[in-house]
Design an enzyme around this catalytic site. Sequence first.
Site, PDB file in Angstrom:
ATOM      1  N   MET A  15       2.693  -0.048   7.628  1.00 43.98           N
ATOM      2  CA  MET A  15       3.945   0.384   7.016  1.00 43.98           C
ATOM      3  C   MET A  15       5.113   0.005   7.917  1.00 43.98           C
ATOM      4  O   MET A  15       5.125   0.360   9.103  1.00 43.98           O
ATOM      5  CB  MET A  15       3.923   1.893   6.765  1.00 43.98           C
ATOM      6  N   GLN A  20      -1.015  -7.705  11.017  1.00 45.64           N
ATOM      7  CA  GLN A  20      -0.697  -8.206   9.678  1.00 45.64           C
ATOM      8  C   GLN A  20       0.522  -9.124   9.726  1.00 45.64           C
ATOM      9  O   GLN A  20       1.545  -8.777  10.310  1.00 45.64           O
ATOM     10  CB  GLN A  20      -0.425  -7.053   8.709  1.00 45.64           C
ATOM     11  N   CYS A  77       3.686  -6.774  -0.260  1.00 45.40           N
ATOM     12  CA  CYS A  77       4.990  -6.138  -0.075  1.00 45.40           C
ATOM     13  C   CYS A  77       5.908  -6.462  -1.251  1.00 45.40           C
ATOM     14  O   CYS A  77       6.152  -7.638  -1.548  1.00 45.40           O
ATOM     15  CB  CYS A  77       5.634  -6.597   1.223  1.00 45.40           C
ATOM     16  N   LYS A 106      -4.272  -7.922   2.073  1.00 43.63           N
ATOM     17  CA  LYS A 106      -3.822  -6.769   1.293  1.00 43.63           C
ATOM     18  C   LYS A 106      -2.882  -7.277   0.203  1.00 43.63           C
ATOM     19  O   LYS A 106      -1.960  -8.047   0.474  1.00 43.63           O
ATOM     20  CB  LYS A 106      -3.092  -5.750   2.165  1.00 43.63           C
ATOM     21  N   GLY A 128      -3.375   3.583  -2.710  1.00 39.91           N
ATOM     22  CA  GLY A 128      -2.401   4.068  -3.673  1.00 39.91           C
ATOM     23  C   GLY A 128      -2.641   5.499  -4.089  1.00 39.91           C
ATOM     24  O   GLY A 128      -3.675   5.809  -4.688  1.00 39.91           O
ATOM     25  N   GLY A 165      -1.548   5.511   3.260  1.00 34.72           N
ATOM     26  CA  GLY A 165      -0.253   5.127   3.795  1.00 34.72           C
ATOM     27  C   GLY A 165       0.691   6.296   3.901  1.00 34.72           C
ATOM     28  O   GLY A 165       0.697   7.043   4.884  1.00 34.72           O
ATOM     29  N   ARG A 166       1.491   6.500   2.854  1.00 34.86           N
ATOM     30  CA  ARG A 166       2.572   7.477   2.924  1.00 34.86           C
ATOM     31  C   ARG A 166       2.104   8.896   3.229  1.00 34.86           C
ATOM     32  O   ARG A 166       2.811   9.669   3.877  1.00 34.86           O
ATOM     33  CB  ARG A 166       3.381   7.446   1.621  1.00 34.86           C
TER      34      ARG A 166
END
Length: 330
Positions: free
Chosen positions: A19, A72, A102, A141, A205, A228-229
């Site tokens: 991220m 990455q 992205c 990804k 996700g 992630g988040r």
Amino acid sequence: MVKIGNIELPDFPLLLAPMEDVSDPPFRRLCKQHGADLMYSEFISSEGLIRDAMKSRKKLDIFDYERPVGIQIFGGDEEAMEMSAKIVDTVQPDLVDINFGCPVKKVVCKGAGAGVLKDVDLMVRLTKAVIKGTNLPVTVKTRLGWDESSINIDEVAERLQDVGVRALTIHARTRAQMYKGHSDWSHIQRVKENPRITMPIFGNGDIDSPEKAFEYKNKYGLDGMMIGRAAIGYPWIFDEIKHYFKTGELLPPPNMEDRIQAAQNHLNWSMEWKGEHVGIVEMRRHYTNYFKGIHGFKEYKQKLVTTNEAENLAKIFEEIRDVYSDYQMI
């Protein structure tokens, strides 16, 4: 056991998503302590690496305690991607990951990130260039496709595997969705069930709780999942998910001391890595997440985000400890 090249991961590994402005070494260190099995750097511009841009080079920093760790890269030029893969090789991560997911406009407009979902031939050429430039395993990804009318992840997965990609992480949204709406993991499940696909397939996700992680693990039959988040300001998510998988029980939420200690460690490691001033300033965006839902915390957050000296910040944390010593988490 899940294998990516010679990297051995536990059964159904939990991956920390790369991220931008989040997945730096201090944050990765916290997530590693709390159960992340594989982590990635923030995404790095291939053009920036070649230009020797300081910001891009700094993102190459990795440390032995966080292994296995991947770096990455992203870009839209084959030569630049090959050259940047050679540069990445010199710092010896465990793998190289390519960002084809992205959705941000400034990345997409350069024919990079999710922009290549509109040109699978280019995606394949860029991937081959990276594989040519490194001796490390290469992973990717990406997303389901550009939009709902052009979901092409089935073709993408087959063609990437055919040129040597060793694992694929799929964010279950299209580029058009950005980070909105619901993710649809049924498309990832279809890729995993394709008899031609032998590389590990990871889903990404909307994983924001142990219960949802358990549901998706059983429902979609993938090799692992990327978070992630939900980990921002809450690195405990990895331990919580693993504990739930093992016992069917929820761990108690982190108490106030856990949160203070995590925030302080994050701050101290940021100052060590970035220098005191930059570490203090860049840490400010994280306090809201570490202390989300804590009653009456607004005045302390204000102090944390307006104080410029490490010594004074340490005093503020001690004051928070005293005030919240008997605070009960709900």
